[in-house]
Design a protein around this motif. Sequence first.
Motif, short mmCIF file in Angstrom:
data_model
loop_
_atom_site.label_atom_id
_atom_site.label_comp_id
_atom_site.label_asym_id
_atom_site.label_seq_id
_atom_site.Cartn_x
_atom_site.Cartn_y
_atom_site.Cartn_z
N UNK B 281 0.81 -1.21 0.00
CA UNK B 281 0.00 0.00 0.00
C UNK B 281 0.85 1.28 0.00
N UNK B 282 2.06 1.20 0.58
CA UNK B 282 2.94 2.37 0.64
C UNK B 282 3.32 2.85 -0.75
N UNK B 283 3.56 1.89 -1.63
CA UNK B 283 3.92 2.21 -3.01
C UNK B 283 2.77 2.93 -3.72
N UNK B 284 1.55 2.42 -3.50
CA UNK B 284 0.38 3.07 -4.10
C UNK B 284 0.22 4.48 -3.56
N UNK B 285 0.46 4.65 -2.25
CA UNK B 285 0.24 5.92 -1.59
C UNK B 285 1.13 7.00 -2.22
N UNK B 286 2.43 6.69 -2.31
CA UNK B 286 3.37 7.67 -2.83
C UNK B 286 3.10 7.95 -4.30
N UNK B 287 2.91 6.88 -5.08
CA UNK B 287 2.69 7.10 -6.51
C UNK B 287 1.40 7.86 -6.76
N UNK B 288 0.38 7.60 -5.94
CA UNK B 288 -0.88 8.31 -6.15
C UNK B 288 -0.69 9.79 -5.85
N UNK B 289 0.16 10.10 -4.88
CA UNK B 289 0.40 11.52 -4.58
C UNK B 289 1.13 12.19 -5.75
N UNK B 290 2.11 11.50 -6.31
CA UNK B 290 2.83 12.07 -7.44
C UNK B 290 1.92 12.22 -8.65
N UNK B 291 1.03 11.26 -8.85
CA UNK B 291 0.17 11.29 -10.03
C UNK B 291 -1.14 12.03 -9.80
N UNK B 292 -1.32 12.57 -8.60
CA UNK B 292 -2.56 13.26 -8.26
C UNK B 292 -3.78 12.36 -8.49
N UNK B 293 -3.62 11.09 -8.12
CA UNK B 293 -4.75 10.17 -8.22
C UNK B 293 -5.60 10.38 -6.97
N UNK B 294 -6.44 11.42 -7.04
CA UNK B 294 -7.14 11.93 -5.86
C UNK B 294 -7.83 10.85 -5.04
N UNK B 295 -8.58 9.98 -5.73
CA UNK B 295 -9.39 9.04 -4.97
C UNK B 295 -8.53 8.02 -4.23
N UNK B 296 -7.38 7.63 -4.82
CA UNK B 296 -6.51 6.68 -4.14
C UNK B 296 -5.86 7.35 -2.93
#
Lengths: 547, 328
Positions: B281-296
């Motif tokens: 989940x940590x990987x998703x968290x950081x990448x979603x912040x970089x990609x502005x994947x708001x819902x994630x």
Amino acid sequence: MKMTTLLKASTAALLVTAGGAALAQDAMTGPNGEALAEEQVFVYRVLDEHSSVDPGIVEDVSGSEIVRDLFEGLYNDSKTGETLEPGVALSHTVSDDGLVYTFTLREDAMWSDGTPVTAGDFVFAWRRAASPELASPYAWYMELMALENVAEVIAGDMPLDALGVTAVDDRTLEVRLTEPLPYFPQMLTHATTFPVPQAVVEEHGDAWTRPGNIVSNGAYILEEHIPQERSVRVKNDMYWDAENTIVERVTALVINDENQALTRFLAGELDRTEVPAGQFPRLSEEYPEQTISFPRLCNYYYTFNLREDGPEAFKDVRVRQALALAVDRQVITENVLAGGQPEAYTFTPAATANFEVPEVEMASMTQEERNARAQELMAEAGYGPDNPLQFEMVYNTSDAHRSIAVAMSQMWAQTLGVEATLANQEWQTFLDARNSGDFELARGAWCGDYNEASTFLDLLDTGSGYNDAKYSNPEVDDLLQQAKTAEDPNPLYTRIEEIIAEDMPVIPIYFYAGNYMMDDQLIPSWPVENVQQNWYSKDLYFVAEGE
Amino acid sequence: MYVYILRRLAVAIPTILLLVIFSFALMYSAPGGPFNSERPLPAQVMANIEAKYGLDRPVMVQMADYVWGVVTRFDFGPSFQYTDRTVNDVIAQGFPVTLTYGFWSAVVAVIVGVSLGIAAALRHNSWLDYLAVGVTIGAQALPNFVMAPILVLLFTLWLGWLPGGGWAGGIVVNACDPRDSLCWSAFGGAIRLDYVIMPVIALSTSYMASIARITRSSMLEVMNSNFIRTARAKGLPMRRVIWRHALKPTLLPVISYLGPAFVGMITGSVVVDIAFSTGGIGQFFVNSAFNRDYSVIMGITILVGMLTIGFNLLVDILYAWIDPKIRY
């Protein structure tokens, strides 16, 4: 007794040898007669999770690599990337005005569930890619293809069936364009144009691309996908050319950290990974057999903000010229990057198909001559030790970009007394700043969408969405317009580069090189000549050791 | 006690709501957006995308709608980046991975840390004490982003004992053969243990060191207190003094440390996820912040927020159970 046994044994040995040889002939040789390795499994590293494997949606490089394996469009790129090979289409005809293309599809193209691939599948896929309902970020590609009524369909003002694509019958696809595009067939190797199975999409909705649901027509099918971990594709026996597909299984592993990936490559877990920035000289010395470098279709440059409200200094062409001249590109390519990258004095990479690099004056000068000329120009423009030019150069956060920016600012400081301050921004912030013109000098890079100079030069068109500098030269715009329909547009492209060398709206620094660590048994089949690196797993193979 | 728990749960709801509002505001004030790319999309294409994901509505409406979806259906919405997945899918995919190595890290950190701390305290100022203090300071000083590459170098490249990363197909039923000695199955899933070893070492070491140091100083204090002196004066054997009398009060500060630490471990370390490419989940968290994947971003923030509140409550309850003086 003794005799008979010996005879039997030798006969048996003979039979085994003959059988073995026949088998080797059949399955164990590559397209050029090379002996092949027994295990044909390809494992490679990707930096990041792909966005999607839906041909209509996919927008990133790692996703497109998978989609090219899972689906097959009308045409495929050849190994060199300069010509086309038949895919689902065997051939096409073009009307005299260049506006109507008629494609003849092959009869043996099958979906992985055994149903035939028809012209209707392409019609469905293209309408879907342009539909407001799917809202694909790559709908603009359909616009770039100049399909009839495409803008109206994307806007929702016309129904999907108004789009300029029709299935005449199952084997005949007709495409209608609004302007004759000389490179239209080349555009058809792009994922957005691949067919999509209507029944499967309608049954599963957004989840149709998951393993188990997905039905595809390419050389591979998707077996497993664990986001942020791995995605596995295996050979598709229904593919029309399955008997010539050698690699059985392809795995993409998501490894964010390039140094970890390198360690895992060296431990034998990967067949391919990128060379971490700056490590090419060391690795190519330690592992000469497994380190490769080849030109890529990408440029690296800095762009001046030429907007009305941009810095006054950059409106003076002499300042732009001087800054471009004073960058010692050889130091950057040989000392900072050191991975076989060519120096850049034009915007379009020299590796672009059919592009003739113009004789740019800057390219033929020595660096001493360039520096002297730069100093003259700066003095003429009114900048000197008492009045140093000051500006900020911005790049997106990365060690490699920082090293280059540091080198450039030092060169300017030493040669011209320019005071350039460095600023790095996180990617999204950087895009936002550049797009809104909130910068003075900004890093840029572009990889060609197709192997033709216009994919780069379009960025300098006044109306281009990517022209963040707002550079505008009516002559360039006019030449680009002419090139769209010219029989041979390449002299026009060369002329545009000459204008750019005069105007210097950007500072070209270098062209990318592909730097990989690769299993030496895979290297012989890797398409290094394909500057776009549109590779297909079906064309790869591992040769036997020592071959 | 029950009233206390209910009261705490009642406070948790506005806390989560505040968390949602703050995260939403921060997220939207960051430059860029989930569909920004190098070549800006044509206006019509962007409008279609925004309409599809409801991003064309006022931010307040988006937020209210989002919160409603979470509260009524526990639906965190679609991922903007992974178009064939919802945020619930992303969490269902990544969280079990992190939970697995986080749980084992916690077990290792507690067992090793507490034992080391007690041993050091009981042999105060001996070579064992000095060694334990030295090891824990070293372990705390060595960040896991340094340790992870060293582990891979050692166990993967040089010794060739362990795989250098990945999750062997993740947590899926029958990801490995149960007859395989390295295959561990539980909760309807199965994992290969050799993939878990390095993440657990990398994640647990600094927690283990903290626990050892807290245990040691706590134990030293407890051993000098009056009730221990009384117990020893009674002539109780040392083992009994430690197990019956000293252990419980010694563990109190450890437990208060463990609440947030445990959440930290099971929600994963970004460093561990990235270093070992676990797909956690940590990987998703950081990448979603970089990609502005708001819902994630929102989904994982809420998950971590709820776990933090939950475990803090659990710690407080444990406190009352261990220390009879504490009453709520």
